[in-house]
Design an enzyme around this catalytic site. Structure first.
Site, PDB file in Angstrom:
ATOM      1  CE1 TYR A 218     -33.806 -10.588 -34.324  1.00 47.45           C
ATOM      2  CE2 TYR A 218     -32.516  -9.496 -35.738  1.00 47.45           C
ATOM      3  CZ  TYR A 218     -32.526 -10.183 -34.861  1.00 47.45           C
ATOM      4  OH  TYR A 218     -31.548 -10.124 -33.934  1.00 47.45           O
TER       5      TYR A 218
ATOM      6  CG  LEU B 119     -20.884 -11.848 -44.152  1.00 51.58           C
ATOM      7  CD1 LEU B 119     -20.354 -12.970 -43.061  1.00 51.58           C
ATOM      8  CD2 LEU B 119     -20.656 -10.521 -43.140  1.00 51.58           C
TER       9      LEU B 119
ATOM     10  CG  ASP C 265     -34.068 -14.725 -34.011  1.00 52.35           C
ATOM     11  OD1 ASP C 265     -35.044 -15.376 -33.462  1.00 52.35           O
ATOM     12  OD2 ASP C 265     -33.040 -14.997 -34.050  1.00 52.35           O
TER      13      ASP C 265
ATOM     14  CD  GLU D 124     -29.022  -7.798 -34.021  1.00 52.77           C
ATOM     15  OE1 GLU D 124     -29.413  -8.659 -34.705  1.00 52.77           O
ATOM     16  OE2 GLU D 124     -28.911  -8.169 -32.511  1.00 52.77           O
TER      17      GLU D 124
ATOM     18  CB  THR E 258     -24.997 -14.362 -41.190  1.00 52.89           C
ATOM     19  OG1 THR E 258     -25.475 -13.991 -42.443  1.00 52.89           O
ATOM     20  CG2 THR E 258     -23.473 -15.082 -41.038  1.00 52.89           C
TER      21      THR E 258
END
Length: 356
Positions: free
Chosen positions: A119, A79, A137, A36, A42
């Site tokens: 979330y 990332l 989300d 998560e 992403t």
DNA sequence: AATACGGGGGC
DNA sequence: GCCCCAGTATT
């Protein structure tokens, strides 16, 4: 009595949902949590290999808690949103110290960990512990905005509250985790941002946006993004085969990543002549030699465009002005996490020295 | 309530 | 180029 939407969603999930991901169906809260955090803002395809790399290197939260920061950041390199990595480490250590390595099992305790908001707390607690919390989300906002024809902007306080309440009312309480996974899969596979598969959608008869042909207009976002441009001149100072690098500490992009000696210019410059005063002050009389000047590397971030240029300098004496930098052997640079614009430059063959 | 925070892929 | 992505923390 389940709402129509929920019933149809679960039906689709059971009959037609073929989406497979490494963390799907996972019950280990540590692995769910890791996935998560990686997936925040992403795309799944982008995070996939990072997840597998992290699980291989750190099979349990204790492995992660004991790792040194630099190694973890190096694995996160590329990332983006690096505060996630910082908080990942902090959370692992908190779980190690406060929970003896056993992942907390309530929504509130999970949400109290750094880097975890509503979330992620809902996702981890529902997937791992069947806690009755609906995830909201980007997928969920889009699906609900379309199905219920809601034009409230999703990036406002009122919008967030409205979608959260609605999502919670639709949650299937028998298996919250299954429901949460299903609605996100549905958003990713069927109710996609672009080119959604409305004609094949099991919900289309009841979908307000489909009926009113407003699918492409929903969900609504209010804020327009403002972009700015920045010009970074990186001086790569080499001394005895070592390069000066330093960790970024400012509240700015790339916090905690490493970089070379940076001069940021308020505006573009075709040649580096204007940077000479900076360089002169830097070397402060020490003889130096310009080895090469790179092309301009452009990196597009969401809110910024970075124009980066690299100037290699060689000195025969250490520079006292760089006492707060580390001198790192060129071969050791692979152990440090750098921003993309730097790794891109480092990955290209050295450009021939060009004078200006 | 508004803003900052990366990088990549689709169109 | 623009939009969006399994959002969160800070101001």
């Amino acid at each position: 009595m389940k709402p129509d939407f929920t019933r149809r969603l679960l039906q689709w999930n059971k009959n037609s949902n073929n989406r497979a991901m490494p963390w799907k169906g996972e019950k280990d809260p540590y692995k769910i949590w890791l996935s998560e955090i990686i997936l925040q803002q992403t795309r799944v395809e982008q995070g996939w290999s990072y997840y597998e790399k992290f699980i291989a290197a750190f099979p349990t939260v204790m492995h992660l808690a004991k790792a040194n920061d630099e190694k973890v950041f190096k694995m996160w390199e590329g990332l983006g949103y690096y505060s996630r990595c910082k908080n990942l480490i902090a959370s692992a250590r908190k779980i190690a110290s406060d929970y003896k390595g056993k992942f907390p099992d309530t929504y509130d305790e999970i949400k109290a960990l750094p880097g975890i908001g509503p979330y992620t707390a809902a996702a981890v607690s529902s997937f791992a512990f069947n806690a009755p919390h609906a995830v909201v989300d980007g997928n969920v906002q889009r699906v609900l905005a379309r199905y219920f024809g809601i034009a409230t902007p999703i990036d406002t306080t009122a919008g967030k509250k409205e979608f959260q309440t609605l999502a919670q009312s639709l949650l299937q309480l028998d298996e919250p985790g299954t429901y949460n996974q299903a609605i996100m899969d549905f958003g990713a596979v069927i109710c996609k941002p672009q080119n959604p598969l409305c004609s094949d959608c099991v919900q289309n008869k009841a979908c307000e946006a489909f009926k009113q042909q407003t699918v492409t207009q929903l969900p609504v976002k209010q804020k327009a993004i403002i972009r700015r441009e920045r010009w970074f001149y990186y001086f790569i100072i080499e001394y005895k085969g070592k390069w000066y690098i330093k960790q970024r500490t400012a509240k700015d992009i790339w916090e905690n990543l490493f970089e070379f000696v940076l001069f940021e210019s308020p505006k573009a410059a075709d040649d580096i002549t204007p940077r000479l005063p900076f360089l002169k002050k830097l070397v402060n009389g020490t003889p130096f030699q310009i080895e090469s000047i790179s092309r301009i590397y452009r990196q597009q971030l969401t809110h910024q465009t970075i124009h980066g240029r690299f100037i290699k300098i060689r000195v025969q004496e250490a520079l006292p002005t760089l006492s707060n930098y580390s001198l790192i052997d060129k071969k050791q640079l692979v152990n440090y996490a750098f921003p993309r614009v730097i790794t891109t430059f480092l990955g290209e063959p050295a450009s021939p020295a060009q004078l200006f």
